[in-house]
Structure formats: C-alpha cells, structure tokens
Design a protein around this motif. Structure first.
Motif, PDB file in Angstrom:
ATOM      1  N   VAL A 278      13.784  14.229 -75.514  1.00  0.00           N
ATOM      2  CA  VAL A 278      12.628  14.772 -76.240  1.00  0.00           C
ATOM      3  C   VAL A 278      11.346  14.196 -75.640  1.00  0.00           C
ATOM      4  CG1 VAL A 278      11.422  14.754 -78.449  1.00  0.00           C
ATOM      5  CG2 VAL A 278      13.861  15.217 -78.396  1.00  0.00           C
ATOM      6  N   ILE A 280      10.818  12.894 -72.601  1.00  0.00           N
ATOM      7  CA  ILE A 280      10.567  13.371 -71.232  1.00  0.00           C
ATOM      8  C   ILE A 280      10.163  14.841 -71.246  1.00  0.00           C
ATOM      9  CG2 ILE A 280      11.660  13.852 -69.018  1.00  0.00           C
ATOM     10  CD1 ILE A 280      13.428  11.329 -69.612  1.00  0.00           C
ATOM     11  N   GLY A 281      10.944  15.644 -71.979  1.00  0.00           N
ATOM     12  CA  GLY A 281      10.698  17.080 -71.990  1.00  0.00           C
ATOM     13  C   GLY A 281       9.337  17.437 -72.554  1.00  0.00           C
ATOM     14  N   SER A 282       8.896  16.684 -73.588  1.00  0.00           N
ATOM     15  CA  SER A 282       7.612  17.017 -74.194  1.00  0.00           C
ATOM     16  C   SER A 282       6.439  16.547 -73.328  1.00  0.00           C
ATOM     17  CB  SER A 282       7.519  16.433 -75.612  1.00  0.00           C
ATOM     18  OG  SER A 282       7.672  15.040 -75.574  1.00  0.00           O
ATOM     19  N   GLY A 283       6.744  15.839 -72.243  1.00  0.00           N
ATOM     20  CA  GLY A 283       5.672  15.390 -71.359  1.00  0.00           C
ATOM     21  C   GLY A 283       5.065  16.504 -70.515  1.00  0.00           C
ATOM     22  N   GLY A 284       5.875  17.472 -70.152  1.00  0.00           N
ATOM     23  CA  GLY A 284       5.359  18.600 -69.373  1.00  0.00           C
ATOM     24  C   GLY A 284       4.864  18.182 -67.991  1.00  0.00           C
TER      25      GLY A 284
END
Lengths: 418, 593
Positions: A278, A280-284
């Motif tokens: 979550v 890492i992925g939400s970092g964009g």
C-alpha cells in the motif's frame, strides 16, 4: 609510485556507497518522522555515528594488504564460529524477532549481531580455500571443504533461528563456486536438492524437476556414486520436505505461507507485506513527499526503519526515488564485478565476488519482500536499514574492495591517490 | 581455480547480465505497483488513514397551524469512540469510567452499537451534558480515539403538553434495526418512536452527512480533516393542524389531577386542533436515553402516563352514544323528533323479567326525542332500541363507523370494539347465552359490547356538526377527507342539534357547561365500568360542538373515574370557549348523566 599507506581510490565504488549511505540515513531520519513519535525519531543519529565508524573502518582496512586478510581468515573464522556457538547460550532477541538469539549482549550492552561478521569471515575463508586449489571443483567430493566452511556457520545461524541470514550464506556459497569456474552443470547438481525442497510442496512440479535432473546427471556424467547421491538427495528431500515443513516454527511457516498468498492472514504476518505494498503503490511517480508518507506517519507500515525502509522510499519519493536507489545499487554491483574481474590474484577476486554476492542477496530479498516477490525473512537492506553491525560490516567490505581495486590491474595507475 | 582472463571476463559478463537483469526485474515490479496499479493502492492507503464520522442531520421542525414551534432542535453533544476491536473498546470504556461517570449499562450499550456497525464510531453518550464534555476535552490526550461532536438534539419547548400527539425520538432499537423499513439506519442513530415523530419519520429524518478524521494504525485520531465534509441535509418540516394555544390550554385544564383524554377537531376539515392524554410525561427527558428513575416512576404511576388515552384507550361511550340510536331511529323512520315512547319514564323499564333502571330514579315522564336527548332519558332509548331491533342497531352502528379505526395520521390507534354482525354474540356468549332484547337495551344507551376511543367519538360528532359527513381526523395538514355516514334531512340535523343545545341549557344534563353568547351542542355520558377485582368507577364523557348553528370545533372529553358527565362537559366547554374566545356561563340547574 604512491607514498606508503596511500592507495588509489576506486571513486565509482566509494561514491556509489557514499550516496547509498547518505540516502539511507535520510530515509532512516524520515522513518522516525511519525505523527505519534517513537524511539525511531532518534535512530538516524545512531545510524550516522555507525556510518562514521564504518568510514573509519573502511579507511583502516584499505591500508592493510590483501595478504593480511588472507592470513587473518582462519583465526577470524574460528573466532566467529566460537561467537556463533556462544550465542546459542547467551544470545538475545531484538525488536520484531524478540524470540531469536541473534544478538551478542554483554552487561546489558548490545554489541552487535555476530552473523554480520560471519558473512565477512565466511567470504574470506571460502576465498582462501577455493583459491588454494589449482582446478575448480569437479566433483562433489571436491566440495567437502567449501561446504563445511559455509555449513558450520549456516547451521549455527539456522539454530538462532535466522532464516534470512542463512539464505545469504547459501547465496555466497553458490556465487563463489560460480566465480571459481565450476561447471554450471555441477552447480546445478549441487543446487538440485534446494530446488527439490522448494518444489516439494507440489508433486507435479517436483516430478518435472526430477526428470530434468536425471537428464543433467546423464549429461554431466559424474561418478556413479555421486549421481546416486544427488538423485537420492533429491528424492529424500522431495519426500522429506513436507515433513520438514511440519517442523518449522509456526511464524516461519506463516511467513512462507504469506509469501505464497498474503491475503491469508491480513491482520498478522500478511499485514506487513500488504501495508508495505500500500505504501509503495500509493507513492506513484514522485511519491507523497519526503517525510510525508501517510502509511509511515500513521504507523501502518511496520518496521519502517529496518526491514521495510525501502517501502518508505517508495511511498515518499515514488518510482523516481526507487529507480535512483536501484540504479545506485546497480552501479555498486557492476563496479564490484569489475573489481573482481581485475583483481590481481584469485583470492582477492573470489572475496570481492563473495562480498558482491552477499549484497546482491540482501538487495534481492529485501527489496523483493517489500513487493511480496520474496518471503518475509527480516533481512536488512545494505546502507539503508537501521542497524549498526550491518552498516559497519558493509563499509568494512568497501574497505576490502578498495584495497583489492588498488592492488588489481588498472588500480595502481588510476588518476586519484590519497 | 580457473582464472584465465578470458574465463574471468566470461563470468563477469554473466554476473553483469544477472545484476542488470535483477535490477530491471525489480524496477519493472515497482513500475507495475507504483504506476500501473497506483489507484488501487492509493485507495487502500486512504481507507487506512481516513475514518468516516457521521454527522447527524437535524430533524425537521414541527409547527402548529399558526407557525408556532412544537418541535425544534438545540445544540447537544455526542461522545463516541473509534474502536479497533471489542477488546480495545472495552479498554477505552474502562479508562473513560475513571474520568467520567459511566454505568455498566452504558458500557454494554456502546459495545452493542460497535458490534452492530464496527466501521462507525461507537456512540458512548448520545447526549452528553456540557460539564462531561468539558472534562473530556481537558483529557483529550488520554483518549486519542474519542470523537466529541456537537449534534442537534430534539427539543419540545412545551414538552409534556404536546407529547400525546408529537411522541418523542430516541436511539433506534435492536428490533427496529432488524426491520426492513429501517434497513438504511445504523446503530446509534435517532429515530421517531411515537406520535408524529414516528408517523412522519421519513419526512423528519433528513440525510446524514459525514466528515473524515485521520487516524493512525491504532485508530488514534491524529487530525480532523475538514475538507472532504459532506454536509447533512436538513429534513422537511411538518405543518400541523394543531392549535398550540388550545393544546396548551387543554393540558393546563387537565393539570396533574385529571386522568383521561381530550380531542378537538375542526368539523369542516377533520384537522385535529388538540389531542391530549393526561397525565402526560416530558418527552425531552427521553432524548439521549431515558433516565432509569424517570422511567420507573412513569411505569409505576397508577395513572398510566405512558398510555395514550385519546388513541389507545377504549371506553364504553355511555350516553354520548344515544345520538347514534336517535340517528338510526330517524333514518329508519321508526320515530320523528317529536315521537314519544309508549311508556313514559317512571324511573325504570320492565323488560324480560327484570327492571332496567333510568339514571333519574324519579323518572322523566313522557318526553319527545328532543327532550330525551337533553335529559338523557334511558327509558326512552330502551324502547327506541327495542323498536329498532338488534340487527338494525348492529348494522347501523357499523355504518356510522363504530367498528373501525379513524385512520388518523398517528401510530398506535386502537380499533374500537363494536359487534360487526349478530354472529359475534354467539361467538362471545355462546348460542342461547344472550337475548336479543337485553342486548338491544344495552346497546341503545351506549353500554354492552361497545367500547370507543375518544378520537372516534369526536369523529362521529363531526358528522352531526356538518351535513352528516364524518371528517377523517388529521394532525398534519393535507386534503380533507369526508365521508357521508348518515342520511338525515338538514331539518332533522338541525332538530338534533337543538336537542343537544338543550343538554347545556337550563334543565339539560350539563347546564353548568353553557357558554356566553355561543350555543354549545353536545351530549354527556357516564360510563359504568364493572371491572373485576377493582372498585368500579364512572367515566365521565362529553362530546359536542359549537357554535351549534355553524360549528367550528368538535370536542370529545373523557375523564377516567371522572364521575358525572357534566364534569367532562365543563372541561369541553372551557376548550370550546378558549377556541372561540368566549367565557363559560355558569348556570345552575339539573346536573346528571
């Protein structure tokens, strides 16, 4: 001719290691910036101190001849083994792995994790043994010494238990065998029981692998008894595997299980890796901004300064920050490969490659784990994860590599000298 | 070992390839997660840190016919907690109990609310007093999962006076949560429980809003996030037919001593001007949880304040029902208004081996229908009942609406009791267990198998106060609904009204209830209750309207154990006087049934 004690510096190596360390310390600082502050807020200062010590250690060790390291390999290996044995009796746990015996603690003072030291000394000892041979190992019996050198600390670390570090030793073992010029088919035969172990859970996969192995045995044509040994080892492991599984610690079983399917247990062991994804992925592309990661700030991300520090990179600096970090690691790796290639003697070349293998496994395992590509083993990321022993050990390795580079081809005539 | 430069270079190439391959692999994995699947992870990250906190919608206001406020909202405070698990909730509650007063009941209630809706903040106190709120604000740091917010709180400025028709609101119950019509409701929400609040719940409820708070992994509120607020939508208001001044006056007339009910209606529209049941209780004390002591005192009160006597009480209508007998007689052409009965009243009537008493022991002598109504002569109506016969009494009573609810727009109305066919008596008493004559005699004077609500008696009299059409009672303004229930000539209606004016004139049974300048038409009643185990008492009735020639208000009053009907008539006269702005005129004269 350079002045005595002066060496030619391999700048790409030093600069990439320096940048990685500073990047790492900055991330450890950010990891401490949570909405409800914890002790982690102060961690970056300790990390900085260890980094300074590491620099000093690297400088010192780079002044010593590689021959001295070769001479020290055996006594250091014996010392390390004694430390690892004593840990079984006096070892202490820490943090999320409180039940293990990885830490050497004397009088309440945490001295460090001897397994970090063991990585260095095993590399040295294995280099020494392999370098002393005229030919690369050609049969299993040739391998008894290298196997013993890695096997003793490996078993002692398994006993702590510290699955992650034990895997690193396997990586070092195979990498250094490869670098010694061993035939890839023999390497395959040696590695075959491990593959069998991994595939033991699935009868079809294992059977397919077993047929492949038979083909390999016929093509390599080892001694009869060796062929029989390899094949029977595979059969035993393929059948014993499931039984061994039953004997794993429940949390180890969980970690492996969660690796296979992280949604099985989202609130416990799987929770870590899901929260990491979550983050890492939400970092964009560019992240949420340095120190502003919400997963980290609000404590959803576990072990954000140690095992999952790379998830903080992903969350706060995005894909860009991740790419920069991975590029720095790649630079370091390629530089070490080059140093191994140009080393003056086989011992130097072997230990340089062994050190590379150690980092390689750490990066693959740690970074892969944050994205659930690897099982969670609690293994640190070199130069990033908070932890004194590892920072120091990494920089000692840099020192060794500097020395090897200096002594190797092209090193002596480099443009820089201090 | 093989360290020929060519070998080493080959292995170095392989190692380089593996290193680059690994980094490409990892980079592509990050690309997949961070770029291709970003939305999914962003959503999950937001779900992690943001908790929706509902903002209750203010309920719609309730107004009387002149725009005066019957129900409004005032500022209240609710205290709730964002819990991660039942255990953590219990832990917080235990800790809270050390700071504020919290009963074990309130704690269990909070846990039940949590179980019902674990994603919503569990309400601990629906209506926290200001001093509790300030103590909690002071200890905010110790309770990071606590959410204190101002919530509109229902308030009835005239509390007990309006409770009989307005009802009250309270937290939705477990049972209600399980019902399909409340599927959209969540534990901890307020809902109308009785009266208009219940009937018009869908109008008054409004639409809950929400805002978000940012929490950490342990559900501690880290900051309040204002931006994504969804504002609650205030509900529509209700315009009622109630005349608040009249309602308050009625409540005041009942005071603490009178037990019973009163209904005032506009005969033209059926609009309910006042509806009261005494004694009442304070609905404001029901908001945010009824204090146990108050609840016990209401439940143990022998005057039964929790029971709405205007809607839920059925009482024998007694002599107020004699108008129904009279109407049936006229409709069936059995009598005219001038008809006299074969036997003059000498205080009793002999039928079927026994004597049937008139309330006036001395007898009324020979009376026309008009006089019999004014003086409520039982002997006259016994004979009229026998002339009509039981089947015409039963069918006629049903046609006049005595066996049905009024369908007023209030919940909980009880169906009146009236036989809808002759077979009823066989079922009730067994074949041969009753006689047609005795049953007719009882029915003709409003006794026997006949029990009416105060509201239904008022509805019946709206027909007499108009052209014979009964108006459906309605609290909230809508299109009036009228239904012709009797077939009388305007002259006959006028004559009946004149007879009813006689009731409140000199010589009538309620002469003391007359008004100055306005003719009050009505009928008294004294219903005898023979209940087992309890001492019997007489219920006092009066149902009437004014002005007699052009009626503007119909009033029905019933006083439990009120004694004689004229007492109810005085209350009714006062209500009518208040509405029409005239004074009571206390005349002497006969007082009786």
């Amino acid at each position: 001719m350079a002045a005595r004690g002066r060496i030619n510096i391999d700048w790409p190596l030093v600069v990439s290691a320096l940048l990685l360390s500073l990047y790492g310390i900055a991330m450890v600082y950010s990891a401490g910036q949570t909405d409800i502050p914890t002790f982690v807020a102060r961690a970056w200062r300790n990390q900085l101190i260890w980094f300074m010590l590491g620099l000093a250690g690297a400088y010192t060790i780079s002044r010593a001849s590689v021959r001295m390291l070769e001479w020290m390999a055996l006594p250091m290996y014996i010392l390390t083994t004694i430390l690892l044995v004593s840990l079984l009796f006096i070892g202490k746990g820490a943090g999320t792995a409180a039940s293990t015996k990885s830490w050497l603690v004397i009088g309440g003072l945490r001295l460090g994790q001897p397994s970090e030291l063991a990585k260095l000394t095993v590399v040295l000892m294995l280099g020494k043994v392999l370098a002393s041979r005229r030919e690369p190992p050609k049969s299993l019996v040739d391998l008894w010494k290298p196997a013993l050198i890695v096997g003793i600390p490996w078993l002692l670390i398994i006993a702590q238990p510290d699955l992650g570090t034990a895997i690193v030793f396997v990586g070092i073992f195979f990498a250094m065998l490869f670098w010694s010029g061993i035939s890839w088919r023999l390497l395959g035969l040696i590695a075959s029981p491990i593959v069998s172990l991994i595939l033991a859970g699935n009868a079809h996969f294992w059977l397919a692998w077993f047929l492949l192995l038979l083909a390999l045995v016929f093509s390599y044509k080892p001694y009869l008894w060796e062929g029989v040994a390899v094949i029977s080892a595979n059969i035993v492991i393929g059948i014993l595997g499931p039984i061994l599984w039953e004997r794993l610690q429940p949390y180890q079983q969980n970690r492996l299980r969660v690796f296979l399917d992280p949604s099985v247990d989202p609130r416990r062991s799987g929770y870590h890796v899901i929260q990491s994804q979550v983050a890492i992925g939400s970092g964009g592309w560019f992240g949420k901004g340095y120190t502003d990661g919400t997963q980290k700030r609000l404590a959803f991300l576990p072990a954000q300064h140690t095992d999952f520090v790379f998830a903080v990179v992903g969350e706060e600096l995005g894909f860009l920050g991740v790419t920069v970090a991975l590029a720095l690691f790649l630079t370091l790796f390629l530089r070490v490969i080059r140093i191994s290639e140009r080393a003056n003697d086989s011992f130097s070349s072997l230990i340089a490659f062994g050190l590379l293998a150690s980092w390689f496994v750490h990066v693959l395992e740690n970074v892969g784990m944050t994205l659930n590509l690897m099982p969670i083993t609690g293994i640190p990321l070199p130069f990033f994860s908070y932890g004194g022993s590892f920072m120091l050990a990494s920089w000692l390795a840099i020192g060794v590599l500097l020395r090897i580079a200096h002594e190797g081809r092209g090193g002596k005539h480099g443009p820089f000298a201090i | 070992v093989s360290f020929h430069p060519n070998d080493v270079a080959r292995r170095a190439r392989a190692a380089t390839l593996i290193s680059v391959g690994l980094m490409l692999f990892l980079t592509s994995a990050f690309f997949r997660t961070q770029i291709l699947h970003k939305r999914q992870w962003v959503l999950q990250s937001e779900e992690n840190r943001l908790r929706e906190v509902p903002i209750p919608a203010p309920r719609g206001f309730i107004y009387d016919r002149k725009g005066k406020i019957i129900a409004e909202n005032v500022v209240g405070y609710s205290v709730s907690v964002l819990a991660q698990s039942e255990d953590s909730l219990r832990g917080t509650l235990r800790k809270l109990a050390g700071t504020i007063q919290l009963t074990p009941g309130q704690m269990d209630q909070a846990v039940r609310r949590y179980r019902r809706a674990p994603t919503r903040p569990a309400v601990i106190l629906n209506d926290a007093p200001f001093d509790v709120v300030s103590v909690l604000e002071e200890h905010r740091v110790d309770f990071p999962s606590l959410i204190i917010m101002s919530a509109p709180k229902r308030f009835y400025p005239d509390g007990p006076a309006v409770q009989p028709f307005v009802g009250y609101v309270s937290e939705i119950s477990e049972t209600e949560l399980g019902q399909p019509q409340f599927a959209a409701y969540r534990a901890g929400q307020q809902i109308g429980k009785q009266g208009l609040e219940r009937q018009y719940e869908s109008v008054l409820h409004g639409q809950e809003g929400s805002r978000y708070v940012e929490v950490d992994a342990r559900n501690r509120v880290v900051r309040e996030q204002g931006a994504q607020e969804r504002r609650p939508v205030q509900a529509g208001s209700l315009q009622t037919n109630i005349d608040l001044d009249l309602q308050l006056y009625t409540a005041q007339l009942f005071g603490d001593s009178l037990v019973g009910g009163a209904v005032a209606m506009d005969p033209e529209t059926g609009g309910v001007l006042a509806l009261y049941s005494g004694p009442s209780y304070d609905p404001n004390r029901f908001i945010g949880g009824i204090p146990q002591a108050y609840w016990d005192s209401l439940r143990n009160n022998p005057k039964n304040p929790l029971y709405n006597k205007a809607l839920q009480g059925v009482y024998p209508p007694g002599s107020t029902w004699k108008l129904a007998t009279a109407i049936l007689g006229l409709q069936e052409n059995v009598i005219t208004t001038e008809s006299r009965m074969p036997q003059a009243c000498n205080g009793s009537y002999f039928f079927g081996n026994r004597s049937w008493a008139c309330w006036e022991k001395g007898g009324h002598g020979s009376l026309s229908l008009t006089g019999a109504i004014a003086q409520s002569c039982d002997v006259y109506f016994y004979q009229l009942g026998l002339k009509l016969g039981l089947s015409r009494l039963v069918a006629g009573g049903v046609a006049l609406g005595f066996s049905k609810k009024t369908e007023i727009d209030l919940p909980g109305e009880i169906k009146p009791r009236y036989p809808d066919r002759l077979e009823y008596f066989n079922q009730r008493w067994g074949v041969g267990g009753w006689t047609e004559g005795a049953t007719s005699l009882n029915l003709s004077i409003g006794q026997g198998e006949n029990a009416q609500t105060i509201l239904n008696m008022a509805r019946f009299y709206t027909a007499l106060a108009s052209d014979g059409s009964a108006a459906k009672p309605e609290v909230v303004r809508r299109r009036p609904e009228r239904q012709k229930i009797m077939n009388l000539t305007p002259l006959q209606i006028e004559e009946l009204r004149a007879a009813m004016v006689g009731v409140t004139s000199a010589g009538g049974t309620a002469a003391s209830a007359a008004l100055t300048g306005v003719k009050l038409a009505g009928k008294t009643g004294t219903a005898q209750i023979a209940s087992l185990g309890r001492s019997t008492c007489d219920h006092a009735w009066f149902v009437g309207f004014a002005p007699a020639d052009k009626p503007k208000i119909v009033v029905a009053v019933m006083l439990e154990c009120g004694g004689h009907g004229y007492l109810a008539a005085r209350v009714a006269a006062a209500i009518v006087g208040k509405y029409l702005g005239v004074q009571p005129l206390y005349l002497g004269g006969t007082q009786g049934d």
